[in-house]
Design a protein around this motif. Sequence first.
Motif, PDB file in Angstrom:
ATOM      1  N   ARG A  46      15.341  59.527  20.872  1.00 52.78           N
ATOM      2  CA  ARG A  46      14.718  58.300  19.936  1.00 52.78           C
ATOM      3  C   ARG A  46      13.426  58.026  20.179  1.00 52.78           C
ATOM      4  O   ARG A  46      12.696  58.456  21.225  1.00 52.78           O
ATOM      5  N   THR A  47      12.981  57.405  19.322  1.00 51.99           N
ATOM      6  CA  THR A  47      11.574  56.585  19.470  1.00 51.99           C
ATOM      7  C   THR A  47      11.450  55.643  20.568  1.00 51.99           C
ATOM      8  O   THR A  47      12.545  55.166  20.710  1.00 51.99           O
ATOM      9  N   LEU A  48      10.278  55.473  21.026  1.00 51.22           N
ATOM     10  CA  LEU A  48      10.031  54.415  22.127  1.00 51.22           C
ATOM     11  C   LEU A  48      10.450  52.785  21.409  1.00 51.22           C
ATOM     12  O   LEU A  48      11.064  52.255  21.877  1.00 51.22           O
ATOM     13  N   THR A  49       9.887  52.774  19.905  1.00 51.22           N
ATOM     14  CA  THR A  49      10.309  51.617  19.392  1.00 51.22           C
ATOM     15  C   THR A  49      11.881  51.135  19.306  1.00 51.22           C
ATOM     16  O   THR A  49      12.284  50.051  19.579  1.00 51.22           O
ATOM     17  N   GLU A  50      12.689  52.402  19.101  1.00 48.71           N
ATOM     18  CA  GLU A  50      14.214  52.211  18.858  1.00 48.71           C
ATOM     19  C   GLU A  50      14.707  51.869  20.337  1.00 48.71           C
ATOM     20  O   GLU A  50      15.566  51.078  20.505  1.00 48.71           O
ATOM     21  N   LEU A  51      13.940  52.577  21.449  1.00 46.71           N
ATOM     22  CA  LEU A  51      14.548  52.284  22.804  1.00 46.71           C
ATOM     23  C   LEU A  51      14.163  50.959  23.312  1.00 46.71           C
ATOM     24  O   LEU A  51      15.301  50.170  23.858  1.00 46.71           O
ATOM     25  N   ILE A  52      13.096  50.295  22.911  1.00 45.84           N
ATOM     26  CA  ILE A  52      12.535  48.981  23.203  1.00 45.84           C
ATOM     27  C   ILE A  52      13.866  48.052  22.543  1.00 45.84           C
ATOM     28  O   ILE A  52      14.224  47.067  23.246  1.00 45.84           O
ATOM     29  N   ASP A  53      14.126  48.202  21.229  1.00 40.63           N
ATOM     30  CA  ASP A  53      14.997  47.280  20.466  1.00 40.63           C
ATOM     31  C   ASP A  53      16.345  47.401  21.175  1.00 40.63           C
ATOM     32  O   ASP A  53      17.107  46.482  21.327  1.00 40.63           O
ATOM     33  N   GLU A  54      16.530  48.466  21.609  1.00 41.19           N
ATOM     34  CA  GLU A  54      18.013  48.664  22.367  1.00 41.19           C
ATOM     35  C   GLU A  54      18.094  47.864  23.563  1.00 41.19           C
ATOM     36  O   GLU A  54      18.851  47.038  23.953  1.00 41.19           O
ATOM     37  N   ALA A  55      16.981  47.986  24.406  1.00 38.31           N
ATOM     38  CA  ALA A  55      16.832  47.244  25.648  1.00 38.31           C
ATOM     39  C   ALA A  55      16.740  45.807  25.320  1.00 38.31           C
ATOM     40  O   ALA A  55      17.482  45.106  25.955  1.00 38.31           O
ATOM     41  N   ALA A  56      16.371  45.167  24.418  1.00 36.91           N
ATOM     42  CA  ALA A  56      16.052  43.949  23.878  1.00 36.91           C
ATOM     43  C   ALA A  56      17.512  43.294  23.542  1.00 36.91           C
ATOM     44  O   ALA A  56      17.892  42.302  23.982  1.00 36.91           O
ATOM     45  N   SER A  57      18.159  44.059  22.885  1.00 36.59           N
ATOM     46  CA  SER A  57      19.840  43.721  22.542  1.00 36.59           C
ATOM     47  C   SER A  57      20.635  43.878  23.791  1.00 36.59           C
ATOM     48  O   SER A  57      21.368  42.789  23.766  1.00 36.59           O
ATOM     49  N   ALA A  58      20.424  44.208  24.814  1.00 33.42           N
ATOM     50  CA  ALA A  58      21.073  44.087  25.831  1.00 33.42           C
ATOM     51  C   ALA A  58      20.929  42.936  26.578  1.00 33.42           C
ATOM     52  O   ALA A  58      21.898  42.371  27.334  1.00 33.42           O
ATOM     53  N   PHE A  59      19.861  42.363  26.412  1.00 33.52           N
ATOM     54  CA  PHE A  59      19.490  40.854  27.021  1.00 33.52           C
ATOM     55  C   PHE A  59      19.790  39.963  26.249  1.00 33.52           C
ATOM     56  O   PHE A  59      20.086  38.797  26.611  1.00 33.52           O
ATOM     57  N   THR A  60      19.561  40.040  24.946  1.00 31.41           N
ATOM     58  CA  THR A  60      20.051  38.890  23.808  1.00 31.41           C
ATOM     59  C   THR A  60      21.423  38.748  23.611  1.00 31.41           C
ATOM     60  O   THR A  60      21.966  37.843  23.343  1.00 31.41           O
ATOM     61  N   GLU A  61      22.216  40.043  23.382  1.00 29.36           N
ATOM     62  CA  GLU A  61      23.469  40.121  23.160  1.00 29.36           C
ATOM     63  C   GLU A  61      24.164  41.343  24.462  1.00 29.36           C
ATOM     64  O   GLU A  61      24.519  42.177  24.049  1.00 29.36           O
ATOM     65  N   PRO A  62      24.495  40.428  25.710  1.00 32.65           N
ATOM     66  CA  PRO A  62      24.868  41.518  26.589  1.00 32.65           C
ATOM     67  C   PRO A  62      26.558  41.950  26.388  1.00 32.65           C
ATOM     68  O   PRO A  62      26.658  43.153  26.765  1.00 32.65           O
ATOM     69  N   SER A  63      27.053  41.294  25.565  1.00 33.51           N
ATOM     70  CA  SER A  63      28.466  41.870  25.322  1.00 33.51           C
ATOM     71  C   SER A  63      28.655  43.011  24.252  1.00 33.51           C
ATOM     72  O   SER A  63      29.366  43.670  24.200  1.00 33.51           O
TER      73      SER A  63
END
Length: 199
Positions: A70-87
Amino acid sequence: METKPVVWTNENVLMMLHAMKDNIPERNRMNAYLKTQNSLDWNKVAFNSFSPEECRQKWEGMLRKMRKVRTLTELIDEAASAFTEPSRNTKIHLEKPKKPPGPFAIYMKENMAGFRKNHPDVTARELLKLLNKEYKTLPLETKAIYVGKFQLASETYQQNVVEFRKQYPKGLLSYKYLKMQKRKRAAKNDSLADRQAAM
């Protein structure tokens, strides 16, 4: 002079991810992540007491657990979701406890080098078969050692899970599990509505 260990809170991680996203050069936003990552200026990403090198290392630790096509932007969004919505995304959450390996896996890890040395011309698959055959022929007392190591690691894992759940109440509930629970509730409500309609 001793240096203090770096402590990353969720807020710090999210700040870093936001800074990374803001500093992606516009021309690279849709390129593959590696090219874009190489063009990032980590000096602009660094903030507060976190050095550019610490930010880069934190990102690389998170990146190891992510799908990279994926693009870096998509990877950063996924990483952020892991910390905002860990479930919803427990896979890349760095603090999620890892399940311990079973007794055979512990035996394999401890004895693989010796087997490889004794059988240098054997493929990895054949080596695994040899280890498995050897493990099955071990006396129960020897197997008990590996079972004991596994049980000790399991107890540690359970303690770590309790700590993780205190910090992230829904952190170990997988997305599939949450979806299944939602389906069960919907089915229960549907059957209740059907019974009421039949009355």
